[in-house]
Design an enzyme around this catalytic site. Structure first.
Site, PDB file in Angstrom:
ATOM      1  N   HIS A 311       0.853  -1.190   0.000  1.00 23.73           N
ATOM      2  CA  HIS A 311       0.000   0.000   0.000  1.00 23.73           C
ATOM      3  C   HIS A 311       0.884   1.233   0.000  1.00 23.73           C
ATOM      4  O   HIS A 311       1.941   1.221   0.635  1.00 23.73           O
ATOM      5  CB  HIS A 311      -0.916   0.012   1.235  1.00 23.73           C
ATOM      6  CG  HIS A 311      -2.067   0.932   1.090  1.00 23.73           C
ATOM      7  ND1 HIS A 311      -1.954   2.276   1.338  1.00 23.73           N
ATOM      8  CD2 HIS A 311      -3.331   0.714   0.668  1.00 23.73           C
ATOM      9  CE1 HIS A 311      -3.123   2.843   1.097  1.00 23.73           C
ATOM     10  NE2 HIS A 311      -3.971   1.920   0.679  1.00 23.73           N
ATOM     11  N   ASP A 368      -8.026  -5.368  -0.114  1.00 21.57           N
ATOM     12  CA  ASP A 368      -8.518  -6.207  -1.208  1.00 21.57           C
ATOM     13  C   ASP A 368      -8.170  -7.681  -1.039  1.00 21.57           C
ATOM     14  O   ASP A 368      -8.657  -8.514  -1.798  1.00 21.57           O
ATOM     15  CB  ASP A 368      -7.941  -5.717  -2.547  1.00 21.57           C
ATOM     16  CG  ASP A 368      -8.506  -4.359  -2.925  1.00 21.57           C
ATOM     17  OD1 ASP A 368      -9.717  -4.171  -2.740  1.00 21.57           O
ATOM     18  OD2 ASP A 368      -7.742  -3.505  -3.392  1.00 21.57           O
TER      19      ASP A 368
HETATM   20  N1  CMC Z   1       4.263  -7.598  -4.550  1.00 16.33           N
HETATM   21  C1  CMC Z   1       5.610  -7.593  -4.633  1.00 16.33           C
HETATM   22  N2  CMC Z   1       6.352  -6.479  -4.448  1.00 16.33           N
HETATM   23  C2  CMC Z   1       5.709  -5.355  -4.160  1.00 16.33           C
HETATM   24  C3  CMC Z   1       4.313  -5.296  -4.058  1.00 16.33           C
HETATM   25  C4  CMC Z   1       3.585  -6.479  -4.253  1.00 16.33           C
HETATM   26  N3  CMC Z   1       2.238  -6.466  -4.177  1.00 16.33           N
HETATM   27  N4  CMC Z   1       3.936  -4.017  -3.785  1.00 16.33           N
HETATM   28  C5  CMC Z   1       5.075  -3.291  -3.720  1.00 16.33           C
HETATM   29  N5  CMC Z   1       6.151  -4.100  -3.940  1.00 16.33           N
HETATM   30  C6  CMC Z   1       7.567  -3.710  -3.906  1.00 16.33           C
HETATM   31  C7  CMC Z   1       7.926  -2.890  -5.135  1.00 16.33           C
HETATM   32  O1  CMC Z   1       8.351  -3.716  -6.197  1.00 16.33           O
HETATM   33  C8  CMC Z   1       9.014  -2.009  -4.588  1.00 16.33           C
HETATM   34  O2  CMC Z   1      10.189  -2.784  -4.493  1.00 16.33           O
HETATM   35  P1  CMC Z   1      11.646  -2.133  -4.782  1.00 16.33           P
HETATM   36  O3  CMC Z   1      11.803  -1.096  -3.687  1.00 16.33           O
HETATM   37  O4  CMC Z   1      12.608  -3.254  -4.719  1.00 16.33           O
HETATM   38  O5  CMC Z   1      11.542  -1.493  -6.137  1.00 16.33           O
HETATM   39  C9  CMC Z   1       8.568  -1.707  -3.156  1.00 16.33           C
HETATM   40  O6  CMC Z   1       7.738  -2.824  -2.794  1.00 16.33           O
HETATM   41  C10 CMC Z   1       7.774  -0.415  -3.027  1.00 16.33           C
HETATM   42  O7  CMC Z   1       6.660  -0.478  -3.927  1.00 16.33           O
HETATM   43  P2  CMC Z   1       6.126   0.722  -4.806  1.00 16.33           P
HETATM   44  O8  CMC Z   1       5.644   0.202  -6.127  1.00 16.33           O
HETATM   45  O9  CMC Z   1       7.123   1.820  -4.815  1.00 16.33           O
HETATM   46  O10 CMC Z   1       4.895   1.183  -3.923  1.00 16.33           O
HETATM   47  P3  CMC Z   1       3.728   2.160  -4.371  1.00 16.33           P
HETATM   48  O11 CMC Z   1       3.370   2.896  -3.136  1.00 16.33           O
HETATM   49  O12 CMC Z   1       4.111   2.971  -5.546  1.00 16.33           O
HETATM   50  O13 CMC Z   1       2.564   1.174  -4.835  1.00 16.33           O
HETATM   51  C11 CMC Z   1       0.753  -0.358  -4.681  1.00 16.33           C
HETATM   52  C12 CMC Z   1       1.551   0.758  -3.977  1.00 16.33           C
HETATM   53  C13 CMC Z   1      -0.502  -0.655  -3.866  1.00 16.33           C
HETATM   54  C14 CMC Z   1       0.321   0.114  -6.079  1.00 16.33           C
HETATM   55  C15 CMC Z   1       1.643  -1.636  -4.783  1.00 16.33           C
HETATM   56  O14 CMC Z   1       1.963  -2.082  -3.479  1.00 16.33           O
HETATM   57  C16 CMC Z   1       0.981  -2.754  -5.586  1.00 16.33           C
HETATM   58  O15 CMC Z   1       1.105  -2.766  -6.803  1.00 16.33           O
HETATM   59  N6  CMC Z   1       0.257  -3.698  -4.911  1.00 16.33           N
HETATM   60  C17 CMC Z   1      -0.513  -4.711  -5.608  1.00 16.33           C
HETATM   61  C18 CMC Z   1      -1.834  -4.132  -6.086  1.00 16.33           C
HETATM   62  C19 CMC Z   1      -2.797  -3.912  -4.949  1.00 16.33           C
HETATM   63  O16 CMC Z   1      -2.999  -4.763  -4.090  1.00 16.33           O
HETATM   64  N7  CMC Z   1      -3.462  -2.752  -4.958  1.00 16.33           N
HETATM   65  C20 CMC Z   1      -4.509  -2.407  -3.955  1.00 16.33           C
HETATM   66  C21 CMC Z   1      -4.068  -1.323  -3.056  1.00 16.33           C
HETATM   67  S1  CMC Z   1      -5.128  -1.113  -1.615  1.00 16.33           S
HETATM   68  C22 CMC Z   1      -6.729  -0.726  -2.188  1.00 16.33           C
HETATM   69  C23 CMC Z   1      -6.805   0.391  -3.138  1.00 16.33           C
HETATM   70  O17 CMC Z   1      -6.082   1.368  -3.104  1.00 16.33           O
HETATM   71  O18 CMC Z   1      -7.703   0.331  -3.976  1.00 16.33           O
END
Ligand code: CMC
Length: 434
Positions: A311, A368
């Site tokens: 998140h 989710d």
């Molecule tokens: N699985 C594996 N690695 C992950 C995941 C995941 N679900 N989420 C983040 N990471 C890693 C990412 O690769 C990064 O690693 P590194 O630092 O080595 O590059 C690190 O964690 C930080 O992630 P980020 O992409 O910079 O984080 P963000 O804040 O930009 O993205 C997010 C947040 C929710 C989009 C992301 O965690 C994600 O894609 N999660 C899966 C989709 C999901 O479950 N979304 C629902 C969110 S909650 C409800 C809503 O908002 O609707």
């Protein structure tokens, strides 16, 4: 909204040898910010914050979220207490009016929801024109946008009519969502009933049929109330910011919410609940080796991510997920429904939470991760999960749109950028290009 959170303290920023002072703001829960609105005028610089992780786009009194401690409250009330004690309609009232309703206010609000439950018959004909496999989120977004054609009087004096407009939207979105499901099945639509509560009415419109009347199960109604409450607002997430941004151009509520629905659709946002179910089903069908998927999610060369994990704001366990996980056990037990995907989800969570990759990055299951399992137990098909999220999020979108519209400090949302393209170059006529 009065901007009275200025402490009088000034932050100093030194650029090009000059010190510029910028006012400090502190929110009611102690959240600190620097008001940089005069930065460019004073210094010639803009702030760069791709993805807006450090940018406050508004001052709001709707929802408080502390991602480090896992706290979420609506209008000052902890969501766990609201989810335990309220109906979704009460929480929608709270978000949109600022206080919990008295019994009289709640009855009046419920009456309005009943009055607005029908959808114009001409709109119902729209459903016939969508191809059978249309994504329900596409239908929902365009139907909501179409509401301004059918109820145009609402576009002129939005704040004067906001109560009516919000009740109309809350009530009709529920009907539109259920109708889109019925149409996708090729079944006749079931009209809303005045004798049923908001959630019972929705379930009845989804599952009642001329050949098999739907029996309302109060445990299912309770669980749906809880899920919708937990989704009702989440401050400046992607879809809510979209609603505010579109609305900032003085766009009507229906069109702004329609844009929010489109933003919610994405698999990184509300679409994650469907993605979780697809992921769990695929792990199950391929022998149940969830550890392999955890390994894939960690591999920087593999674009795969664990759906329902991570998140932007929570760096600890998502408080909504904790409640939903518990509700999941209760609902499945009540329904005497056993779902291998629930066991799989729990095993996967356990392995991920002990893994250094997830620990170092503070990646926990989010809202989710378990919600789809409850929806599935209720009989809601996977492609409707994100529509369910939209139903829940609607009061939040409305509250934010209203707050934005009412804000005396409102300005159209218009970020800047840093241009890194080609420098100015002479135009080349088409036959001299090569
Ligand atoms: N699985 C594996 N690695 C992950 C995941 C995941 N679900 N989420 C983040 N990471 C890693 C990412 O690769 C990064 O690693 P590194 O630092 O080595 O590059 C690190 O964690 C930080 O992630 P980020 O992409 O910079 O984080 P963000 O804040 O930009 O993205 C997010 C947040 C929710 C989009 C992301 O965690 C994600 O894609 N999660 C899966 C989709 C999901 O479950 N979304 C629902 C969110 S909650 C409800 C809503 O908002 O609707």
């Amino acid at each position: 909204m009065p901007h009275n959170y200025y402490t009088g303290e000034m932050a100093e920023i030194k650029i090009d040898g000059k010190v510029h002072e910028l006012p400090v703001i502190v929110g009611t829960e102690g959240e600190k910010a620097i008001d940089i609105r005069s930065l460019r005028a004073k210094s010639g610089y803009i702030a760069f914050d791709g993805g807006y992780a450090n940018t406050g786009s508004c001052i709001s009194n709707i929802t408080y979220l502390d991602g480090e401690s896992g706290i979420l409250s609506y209008r000052g009330y902890d969501i766990a207490e609201l989810a335990e004690n309220c109906s979704f309609v009460e929480v929608a009232y709270l978000l949109d009016h600022g206080s919990l309703p008295t019994r009289t206010e709640l009855n009046a609000f419920s009456q309005m929801l009943n009055d607005f439950a029908m959808v114009h018959e001409d709109m119902i004909r729209f459903f016939d024109s969508y191809p059978a496999k249309s994504p329900p989120m596409a239908i929902l977004s365009s139907m909501v946008n179409s509401l301004c054609s059918f109820y145009p009087e609402m576009a002129n004096n939005p704040l004067e009519n906001i109560d009516k407009m919000s009740a109309r939207l809350l009530s009709k979105v529920r009907t539109i969502a259920a109708f889109s499901y019925k149409k996708s099945m090729g079944h006749p639509v079931v009209y809303p009933r005045h004798d049923l509560s908001y959630c019972a009415n929705f379930l009845n419109m989804m599952f009642d049929s001329p050949v098999r009347p739907y029996e309302i199960n109060h445990k299912v109604v309770e669980a749906l109330n809880k899920l919708l409450i937990l989704h009702a607002d989440h401050e400046q997430n992607c879809s809510t910011s979209t609603v505010r941004m579109v609305g900032s151009a003085r766009v009507n509520l229906y069109a702004s919410v329609s844009a929010g629905i489109s933003a919610l659709w994405g698999p990184l946002h509300g679409g994650a609940n469907q993605a979780v179910m697809d992921m769990l089903a695929s792990i199950h069908e391929n022998g149940g080796d969830y550890r392999k998927y955890v390994e894939r999610a960690k591999d920087p060369k593999d674009p795969f991510r664990l759906a329902g994990f991570g998140h932007r704001v929570y760096k600890t366990y998502d408080p909504r997920c904790r409640i939903i996980k518990q509700a999941c056990d209760e609902v499945l037990a009540d329904l005497k429904y056993s779902d291998p995907l629930l066991d799989l989800a729990k095993d996967l969570e356990e392995v991920a939470l002990k893994d250094d990759y997830f620990i170092e990055r503070n990646l926990y299951p989010n809202v989710d991760f378990y919600s789809g399992i409850i929806y599935r137990a209720m009989g809601i098909p996977t492609n409707m999960f994100t529509v369910m999220f939209a139903l829940g999020r609607l009061p939040g979108w409305i509250a934010h749109w209203k707050e934005m519209w009412d804000d005396p400090a409102w300005r159209i949302s218009r970020p800047r950028q840093i241009y890194v393209g080609p420098l100015s170059r002479p135009f080349v006529p088409i036959d001299q290009r090569g």
